[in-house]
Design a protein around this motif. Structure first.
Motif, mmCIF file in Angstrom:
data_model
loop_
_atom_site.group_PDB
_atom_site.id
_atom_site.type_symbol
_atom_site.label_atom_id
_atom_site.label_comp_id
_atom_site.label_asym_id
_atom_site.label_seq_id
_atom_site.Cartn_x
_atom_site.Cartn_y
_atom_site.Cartn_z
ATOM 1 N N CYS A 166 0.833 -1.294 0.109
ATOM 2 C CA CYS A 166 0.026 -0.125 -0.034
ATOM 3 C C CYS A 166 0.713 1.180 -0.104
ATOM 4 O O CYS A 166 2.077 1.179 0.574
ATOM 5 C CB CYS A 166 -0.849 -0.017 1.061
ATOM 6 S SG CYS A 166 -0.356 0.415 2.815
ATOM 7 N N TYR A 185 -2.364 -5.563 -1.044
ATOM 8 C CA TYR A 185 -2.369 -4.158 -1.728
ATOM 9 C C TYR A 185 -1.832 -4.450 -3.099
ATOM 10 O O TYR A 185 -1.016 -3.295 -3.399
ATOM 11 C CB TYR A 185 -2.024 -3.163 -0.736
ATOM 12 C CG TYR A 185 -3.414 -2.716 0.070
ATOM 13 C CD1 TYR A 185 -4.370 -2.069 -0.487
ATOM 14 C CD2 TYR A 185 -3.284 -3.342 1.329
ATOM 15 C CE1 TYR A 185 -5.503 -2.089 0.415
ATOM 16 C CE2 TYR A 185 -4.454 -3.342 2.278
ATOM 17 C CZ TYR A 185 -5.583 -2.365 1.654
ATOM 18 O OH TYR A 185 -6.570 -2.272 2.576
ATOM 19 N N THR A 186 -1.695 -5.448 -3.837
ATOM 20 C CA THR A 186 -0.884 -5.567 -4.660
ATOM 21 C C THR A 186 -1.257 -4.756 -5.894
ATOM 22 O O THR A 186 -0.653 -4.217 -7.094
ATOM 23 C CB THR A 186 -0.809 -7.030 -5.620
ATOM 24 O OG1 THR A 186 -2.311 -7.462 -5.679
ATOM 25 C CG2 THR A 186 -0.435 -7.855 -4.585
ATOM 26 N N CYS A 187 -2.615 -4.044 -5.903
ATOM 27 C CA CYS A 187 -3.059 -3.350 -6.851
ATOM 28 C C CYS A 187 -2.156 -1.828 -6.721
ATOM 29 O O CYS A 187 -2.062 -1.087 -7.737
ATOM 30 C CB CYS A 187 -4.461 -2.671 -6.234
ATOM 31 S SG CYS A 187 -4.607 -1.889 -4.583
ATOM 32 N N SER A 188 -1.412 -1.658 -5.683
ATOM 33 C CA SER A 188 -0.375 -0.409 -5.427
ATOM 34 C C SER A 188 0.922 -0.880 -5.859
ATOM 35 O O SER A 188 1.900 -0.084 -5.684
ATOM 36 C CB SER A 188 -0.491 0.216 -4.381
ATOM 37 O OG SER A 188 -1.696 0.647 -3.925
ATOM 38 N N GLU A 204 -5.403 -8.102 -4.103
ATOM 39 C CA GLU A 204 -5.480 -6.701 -4.485
ATOM 40 C C GLU A 204 -5.313 -5.681 -3.617
ATOM 41 O O GLU A 204 -4.764 -4.549 -3.665
ATOM 42 C CB GLU A 204 -6.616 -6.485 -5.271
ATOM 43 C CG GLU A 204 -6.736 -7.217 -6.801
ATOM 44 C CD GLU A 204 -6.174 -6.362 -7.851
ATOM 45 O OE1 GLU A 204 -6.628 -5.255 -8.045
ATOM 46 O OE2 GLU A 204 -5.104 -6.731 -8.449
ATOM 47 N N ARG A 205 -6.264 -5.788 -2.257
ATOM 48 C CA ARG A 205 -6.421 -5.077 -1.401
ATOM 49 C C ARG A 205 -5.963 -5.949 0.050
ATOM 50 O O ARG A 205 -5.130 -6.561 0.052
ATOM 51 C CB ARG A 205 -7.739 -4.249 -1.295
ATOM 52 C CG ARG A 205 -7.835 -3.367 -2.709
ATOM 53 C CD ARG A 205 -9.320 -2.813 -2.689
ATOM 54 N NE ARG A 205 -9.337 -1.752 -1.776
ATOM 55 C CZ ARG A 205 -8.914 -0.657 -1.551
ATOM 56 N NH1 ARG A 205 -7.910 0.036 -2.445
ATOM 57 N NH2 ARG A 205 -9.152 0.078 -0.613
#
Ligand SMILES: [Zn+2]
Ligand SMILES: [Zn+2]
Length: 139
Positions: free
Chosen positions: A31, A116-119, A134-135
């Motif tokens: 994140c 938080y692999t989305c970030s 993802e989160r």
């Protein structure tokens, strides 16, 4: 326990801690707030029951209101040298994150999941074998 004590501390030595159990999980967090606090690409967090963490020395605190989860996180660090030590999510204060890089033996616990692999930065390698979220883990 019979096992070697799990200890760690900050760079200057004013803050020391003992973990009274092995971590429940070892989570790499990508994140944006962990990234900035750690000054690195991500942070490696030992997920602990709060009552299993014994801290000696003074921690300074920052209440981080703008987390990726939307829930404030209390981020504690050594006020003298700045090493990040413990993060406590306001939504779940019984579980805390201890920054794994502050262990005396940081090789002891390898990451088991990525959050938080989305970030995540494009060049941050995430092993295929590990669970990724993802989160947060419940999202
Ligand atoms: Zn220190
Ligand atoms: Zn994070």
């Amino acid at each position: 326990m019979g096992e070697e004590a799990i200890e760690g501390g900050c760079n200057c030595g004013k803050v020391r801690y003992t973990l009274e159990s092995p971590p429940l999980a070892v989570a790499v967090c990508h994140c944006t707030r962990c990234r900035r606090q750690s000054g690195s690409a991500f942070s490696v967090n030992l997920v602990m029951k709060a009552r299993h963490v014994r801290i000696e020395g003074e921690l300074s605190a920052y209440d981080d209101p703008e987390t990726d989860s939307g829930q404030p996180v209390k981020r504690e660090f050594c006020g003298s040298c700045g090493s990040p030590i413990r993060s406590t999510p306001s939504a779940q204060p019984a579980l805390v994150a201890i920054k794994a890089g502050t262990l005396d033996d940081p090789a002891r616990f390898a990451p088991g999941l990525h959050l938080y692999t989305c970030s995540a930065l494009p060049w941050a390698d995430i092993p295929e074998a590990l669970p990724r979220f993802e989160r947060g883990p419940t999202a």
